[in-house]
Design an enzyme around this catalytic site. Sequence first.
Site, PDB file in Angstrom:
ATOM      1  N   GLU A  54       9.676   1.072  10.710  1.00  0.00           N
ATOM      2  CA  GLU A  54      10.723   2.064  10.400  1.00  0.00           C
ATOM      3  C   GLU A  54      10.082   3.432  10.546  1.00  0.00           C
ATOM      4  O   GLU A  54       9.245   3.816   9.720  1.00  0.00           O
ATOM      5  CB  GLU A  54      11.223   1.868   8.963  1.00  0.00           C
ATOM      6  CG  GLU A  54      11.880   0.530   8.709  1.00  0.00           C
ATOM      7  CD  GLU A  54      13.242   0.411   9.364  1.00  0.00           C
ATOM      8  OE1 GLU A  54      13.838   1.454   9.699  1.00  0.00           O
ATOM      9  OE2 GLU A  54      13.704  -0.712   9.554  1.00  0.00           O
TER      10      GLU A  54
ATOM     11  N   GLU B  28      10.353  16.044  15.017  1.00  0.00           N
ATOM     12  CA  GLU B  28      10.715  15.947  13.600  1.00  0.00           C
ATOM     13  C   GLU B  28      10.098  17.134  12.839  1.00  0.00           C
ATOM     14  O   GLU B  28       8.886  17.323  12.850  1.00  0.00           O
ATOM     15  CB  GLU B  28      10.180  14.621  13.047  1.00  0.00           C
ATOM     16  CG  GLU B  28      10.703  14.301  11.679  1.00  0.00           C
ATOM     17  CD  GLU B  28      10.206  12.934  11.188  1.00  0.00           C
ATOM     18  OE1 GLU B  28       8.998  12.668  11.280  1.00  0.00           O
ATOM     19  OE2 GLU B  28      11.035  12.145  10.692  1.00  0.00           O
TER      20      GLU B  28
ATOM     21  N   LYS C  67       0.852  -1.196   0.000  1.00  0.00           N
ATOM     22  CA  LYS C  67       0.000   0.000   0.000  1.00  0.00           C
ATOM     23  C   LYS C  67       0.882   1.239   0.000  1.00  0.00           C
ATOM     24  O   LYS C  67       1.535   1.557   0.988  1.00  0.00           O
ATOM     25  CB  LYS C  67      -0.933   0.059   1.221  1.00  0.00           C
ATOM     26  CG  LYS C  67      -2.004   1.134   0.991  1.00  0.00           C
ATOM     27  CD  LYS C  67      -2.664   1.640   2.245  1.00  0.00           C
ATOM     28  CE  LYS C  67      -1.904   2.707   2.967  1.00  0.00           C
ATOM     29  NZ  LYS C  67      -1.745   3.980   2.223  1.00  0.00           N
ATOM     30  N   PRO C  68       0.879   1.974  -1.126  1.00  0.00           N
ATOM     31  CA  PRO C  68       1.636   3.228  -1.145  1.00  0.00           C
ATOM     32  C   PRO C  68       0.892   4.310  -0.365  1.00  0.00           C
ATOM     33  O   PRO C  68      -0.280   4.140  -0.001  1.00  0.00           O
ATOM     34  CB  PRO C  68       1.687   3.580  -2.631  1.00  0.00           C
ATOM     35  CG  PRO C  68       0.460   2.960  -3.213  1.00  0.00           C
ATOM     36  CD  PRO C  68       0.178   1.717  -2.398  1.00  0.00           C
TER      37      PRO C  68
ATOM     38  N   CYS D 215      13.745  10.606   6.085  1.00  0.00           N
ATOM     39  CA  CYS D 215      13.653  10.160   7.484  1.00  0.00           C
ATOM     40  C   CYS D 215      14.971  10.410   8.195  1.00  0.00           C
ATOM     41  O   CYS D 215      14.995  10.654   9.394  1.00  0.00           O
ATOM     42  CB  CYS D 215      13.257   8.699   7.562  1.00  0.00           C
ATOM     43  SG  CYS D 215      14.312   7.652   6.570  1.00  0.00           S
TER      44      CYS D 215
ATOM     45  N   GLU E  95      -1.209   7.663   0.179  1.00  0.00           N
ATOM     46  CA  GLU E  95      -2.287   8.307  -0.591  1.00  0.00           C
ATOM     47  C   GLU E  95      -1.765   9.533  -1.347  1.00  0.00           C
ATOM     48  O   GLU E  95      -2.381   9.978  -2.316  1.00  0.00           O
ATOM     49  CB  GLU E  95      -3.443   8.704   0.345  1.00  0.00           C
ATOM     50  CG  GLU E  95      -3.093   9.660   1.485  1.00  0.00           C
ATOM     51  CD  GLU E  95      -2.513   8.961   2.718  1.00  0.00           C
ATOM     52  OE1 GLU E  95      -1.933   7.870   2.576  1.00  0.00           O
ATOM     53  OE2 GLU E  95      -2.640   9.530   3.821  1.00  0.00           O
TER      54      GLU E  95
END
Length: 482
Positions: A233, A364, A160-161, A267, A163
């Site tokens: 991850e 982040e 699943k990539p 990341c 959206e």
Amino acid sequence: MSGNNGRMDVINPATGETIEEVPVSSAAELDTAVAAARHGFGEWRGVSGLERAEIFHEVSRTLREAADELATLMTHEGGKPYVENHDEVGWTTACFDYYGELARDSVGYLPAPIEPQQLALVVREPVGVVACIVPWNYPLLLAAWKLAPALAAGNAVVLKPSEETPLATRRMHALISGLLPEGLLGAVYGAGEVGEALVRHPGVDMVAFTGSQETGRKVGMIAAERLMRANLELGGKDPFIVCDDVDVEVAAQGAVWAACLNAGQVCTSAERFYVMKPIADDFVEAARSFVEGLKIGDPMDPTTDVGPLINEGGRGKVERHVGEAVRDGARIVAGGERWGERGFFYKPTVLSGVGPSMRVMRDETFGPVVPVVEVGSLDEAIEAANSVPYGLGANVYTRDFEKMLRCMRGIRAGTVWINDPLTDNDAAPFGGYGGSGIGRELGREGLEAFQETKHVHIDPRVEKKEWWYPYGRDDEPGRRTI
Ligand code: NAD
């Protein structure tokens, strides 16, 4: 997830315009993908390691030939500069080549048996159907880091990539799924509710997830309820330490690149800069001068250095972090504002005078920001590097081998790069300490993540063992004694 077919808009972050409406996979389509994967899994078990490797090299060739098309799609949907997307296709193909070969000699080993005539085998087997869920910042590469080792180990995959970026993944799926047994590599499309339905699906045996800490926690909780293996991850807040024995220009340019690559949406983007006092002013000045020379703009232009952020929400977060830092006393040395009339651009930014409690130094940011803190010693820098609940990567600039070793041992992170920021290596594991994740991708660890381990103990003699029943008294001849 709703049973009816909704649609999701794919937006070009450089223009804000909708490129395409992609149908969201329905519950029935998800069921079909998982069932087909289960069927393909059965067939794949009958394919030898050598044949699998040949198929993987064919996958790699096919993707290489389509590199321009895939890089263009990724640039339109994700906003990352074309040059970087072209590199991404290259790294994706390298990952398939690597795992095709590695899997051939990673099927187990022979430990010493208990008795000399016996045979002990440790056999590595596939886990089953693996749900692979990926974010938008490196859509093909992060998919490959999962599906290449998962398939090489004999598993089936439903991918699943994000959206935000389904288009290049959909094209990659169309190009390579036909090279594999039917159904072995499935794909479903949609946002979090499709991802969650996939993780909860009873036909799924494992989840490999890359994304934010927040989502990773949810995925991990579902996996825990189901007692299902999960590789997570997650995000990072990577430190970047600069010692005073280096060429300041080189270190500042490396720092800016590590902070602004993909507009800071990596990341392992460097997000906190600890610079030794004697060179701190020179470092800030060199970073300012380098940042101001960068070309921002159309990511399809091969001379563009920095493209847009992924969406308005992503840019808003960067603006909040920078705005709060300035409110609390930080100084904008460069950037610190939006760029252009349309799209989600933000100028590469250098901040000085930042403090450890500011959000720009703790959470982040995921944007092109270089916040610089002066430090008095390497120990202080290492302590600061370890002060946040992340541990994905870390960077160090020094020529002093003793300092390299101190950083290597002292910094709690899954990767420590010394004088060469952000260079990944298919043959070496990648992942996070602490809140940056559970498990590893790449390297041997990245293959073992998708393997079950079976111990097989064989004794070729069919004989009664002396330690079986009946137990007896010590003084009875021929009986087992203690
Ligand atoms: P995200 O967590 O919002 O989404 C990641 C994926 O999870 C998407 O496909 C999304 O649709 C799906 N998802 C959302 N909710 C879900 C749910 N409840 N159940 C299952 N799936 C769900 O992350 P993002 O914004 O797409 O990506 C940025 C984040 O990813 C950053 O935090 C970044 O650091 C992290 N990241 C980590 C790595 C790594 O290797 N450690 C690499 C790249 C990005």
